[in-house]
Design a protein around this motif. Structure first.
Motif, PDB file in Angstrom:
ATOM      1  N   THR A 206       0.807  -1.221   0.000  1.00 27.99           N
ATOM      2  CA  THR A 206       0.000   0.000   0.000  1.00 27.99           C
ATOM      3  C   THR A 206       0.838   1.267   0.000  1.00 27.99           C
ATOM      4  O   THR A 206       0.306   2.362  -0.174  1.00 27.99           O
ATOM      5  CB  THR A 206      -0.923   0.005   1.222  1.00 27.99           C
ATOM      6  OG1 THR A 206      -0.129  -0.108   2.420  1.00 27.99           O
ATOM      7  CG2 THR A 206      -1.905  -1.170   1.170  1.00 27.99           C
ATOM      8  N   ALA A 207       2.127   1.125   0.209  1.00 24.95           N
ATOM      9  CA  ALA A 207       3.021   2.289   0.199  1.00 24.95           C
ATOM     10  C   ALA A 207       4.411   1.837  -0.227  1.00 24.95           C
ATOM     11  O   ALA A 207       4.754   0.654  -0.121  1.00 24.95           O
ATOM     12  CB  ALA A 207       3.074   2.952   1.574  1.00 24.95           C
ATOM     13  N   SER A 208       5.203   2.774  -0.717  1.00 21.94           N
ATOM     14  CA  SER A 208       6.588   2.448  -1.077  1.00 21.94           C
ATOM     15  C   SER A 208       7.385   2.138   0.189  1.00 21.94           C
ATOM     16  O   SER A 208       7.097   2.670   1.261  1.00 21.94           O
ATOM     17  CB  SER A 208       7.224   3.610  -1.835  1.00 21.94           C
ATOM     18  OG  SER A 208       6.557   3.845  -3.052  1.00 21.94           O
ATOM     19  N   ARG A 209       8.396   1.311   0.049  1.00 17.59           N
ATOM     20  CA  ARG A 209       9.205   0.909   1.197  1.00 17.59           C
ATOM     21  C   ARG A 209      10.686   0.915   0.827  1.00 17.59           C
ATOM     22  O   ARG A 209      11.082   0.429  -0.229  1.00 17.59           O
ATOM     23  CB  ARG A 209       8.813  -0.495   1.665  1.00 17.59           C
ATOM     24  CG  ARG A 209       9.505  -0.941   2.937  1.00 17.59           C
ATOM     25  CD  ARG A 209       9.078  -2.359   3.316  1.00 17.59           C
ATOM     26  NE  ARG A 209       9.561  -2.746   4.623  1.00 17.59           N
ATOM     27  CZ  ARG A 209      10.771  -3.200   4.883  1.00 17.59           C
ATOM     28  NH1 ARG A 209      11.645  -3.307   3.890  1.00 17.59           N
ATOM     29  NH2 ARG A 209      11.115  -3.537   6.117  1.00 17.59           N
ATOM     30  N   VAL A 210      11.491   1.465   1.709  1.00 17.55           N
ATOM     31  CA  VAL A 210      12.944   1.479   1.515  1.00 17.55           C
ATOM     32  C   VAL A 210      13.506   0.145   2.008  1.00 17.55           C
ATOM     33  O   VAL A 210      13.174  -0.320   3.098  1.00 17.55           O
ATOM     34  CB  VAL A 210      13.589   2.644   2.291  1.00 17.55           C
ATOM     35  CG1 VAL A 210      15.104   2.537   2.260  1.00 17.55           C
ATOM     36  CG2 VAL A 210      13.133   3.974   1.713  1.00 17.55           C
TER      37      VAL A 210
END
Length: 453
Positions: free
Chosen positions: A224-228
């Motif tokens: 649901t969101a970008s992740r590093v």
């Protein structure tokens, strides 16, 4: 092999190190071994090895590199020990024969012939001796000890900290590989910058790629969101990959790209990102055997093994137990009375007689239990650590599978050691059929036995 004198105590590492300042001559030497090729493609060639470990095979990272195509990449290894020299097969394709007998682990005598594929080598242990660097330190970061095995390790760790090279830490479970990795980081020019740890054995394979390299929003169901990922998070610092031998085959080329080009690509992204990271990896497996069994890429092993450092098991350095107990009691915040009881010479001698299959981690856990219960607890007699870590983030089935695999590996090693490598006797004592025991040994890559028993 002579033993170096015990050095005075030194403070822990607190900054960048220089090799000249930290490694000094020490009266420790190893006998030089000679190998001469008497038949095969390399007939007429000879080699001298002045270290305590000499690896033989067709891969260019071996000390003795053979051009024979019937020789495995990592075929066997010769270890110089106080009693002489031992040869150990590395799950080679064609086996290792000593004086015509196939062996997996055994002692070598002067003049022995070693057959590897179509190649025959003649072995001699020379009277000449080569110096081995031994650090004058009694500690390196969080690691402590005064024994020769740990101080030869300190010498290598100091060298590693003075460079930015990739490091591969090898050793049994609980020998302190994560502490060694963090101590290298803290003693290097990257200290004060990120130190990111990823345990490759504790993360399900389908999530490990995202953990390492990150992902973009919508890359897969639940994103649901970008992740590093770990490599981006550790930019300008160090990534420590524990249990690198568990890295799935499909992720190995992506790690190779990070090492070769210093760039990562998030899952779901078509754009690579440059990263400035140092990689330290650790394993309790022999990755050379994994390469021979085609479970680990040889080019990735070559990239990882720029500096190989072995963490010795506690049973090889019982003289370090007093220093370890003092350090652990300080870490646990033990009061004066409790510390005095656990530093009694009789209690220390009791600890030094134990086998400690879980190594320094098991010793720490034992001391913590002694402090909590305020009594001297029975020591472990062998087998797996008394308190095995449980990862509740994975499924019950996976956790049970890992526990079973760990038990089988430890049981097989202990069984073969008890029966001196005799498979027939070991099978009878274990109450299992010999063919089934052989299958278990192959399954876990246990090689300390002879096929022809």
């Amino acid at each position: 092999m002579p033993v170096a004198p015990t050095p005075p105590d030194h403070p822990n590492v607190t900054g960048p190190l220089t090799v000249d300042d930290e490694i000094k001559p020490a009266p420790l030497e190893v006998r030089e071994l000679h190998l001469a090729c008497t038949s095969g493609p390399d007939s007429g060639r000879s080699w001298r090895c002045g270290t305590d470990r000499c690896s033989i095979g067709s891969h260019r990272t071996n000390e003795v590199v053979l051009s024979d195509r019937t020789v495995s990449r990592f075929h066997c290894e010769i270890l110089v020990v106080p009693a002489g020299a031992r040869i150990h097969d590395l799950a080679s394709r064609n086996g290792t024969l000593v004086d015509g007998v196939q062996v997996f682990d055994g002692m070598l005598k002067d003049g022995a012939t070693i057959r590897l594929g179509a190649t025959t080598l003649r072995f001699e242990l020379s009277g000449e001796r080569q110096p081995v660097p031994v650090s004058q330190r009694a500690s390196f970061g969080t690691l402590v000890g005064v024994s020769v095995p740990i101080r030869t390790t300190f010498a290598l760790l100091v060298r590693a900290a003075a460079t930015d090279a990739t490091v591969l830490l090898e050793g049994e479970t609980g020998t302190g590989k994560e502490g060694a990795a963090e101590s290298i980081h803290e003693a290097s020019e990257r200290r004060g910058r990120p130190f990111v740890v990823v345990d490759c054995s504790a993360i399900p394979p389908n999530l490990l790629e995202s953990e390492l390299f990150g992902h973009e929003k919508g890359a897969f169901t639940g994103a649901t969101a970008s992740r590093v990922g770990a490599f981006e998070a550790a930019d300008t610092g160090t990534v420590f990959l524990d249990e690198i031998g568990e890295l799935p085959p499909d992720l190995q080329p992506k790690l190779l790209r990070v090492l070769g080009q210093r760039e990562v690509q998030r899952v779901g992204s078509g754009t690579p990102k440059n990263v400035d990271v140092r990689l330290i990896a650790a394993t309790n497996r022999d990755l050379r055997t994994e390469v021979n069994e085609k479970r680990f890429r040889p080019d990735l092993y070559f990239r990882l093994a720029v500096l190989k450092i072995r963490l010795p098991p506690l049973r090889e350095r019982p003289e370090d137990i007093p220093a370890l107990v003092r350090a652990f009691l300080d870490r646990l915040g033990a009061d004066t009375a409790a510390s005095a009881a656990l530093l009694e010479p009789s209690f220390i001698a009791h600890l030094q007689r134990a086998s400690w299959p879980g190594n320094v981690r098991e010793l720490f856990n034992h001391l913590e239990r002694c402090l909590v219960l305020q009594e001297d607890l029975p020591l472990p007699e062998g087998g797996p650590p008394t308190t095995a870590a449980v990862d509740a983030r994975i499924s019950y089935a996976e956790a049970r599978h890992r526990a079973q695999m760990d038990f089988e590996r430890r049981y097989l090693h202990a069984l073969l050691e008890l029966h001196h490598g005799n498979v027939s006797g070991a099978a009878r004592a274990a109450g299992i059929a010999r063919p089934y025991l052989h299958r278990l040994l192959r399954k876990h890559g246990v090689t300390g036995f002879a096929r022809g028993d």
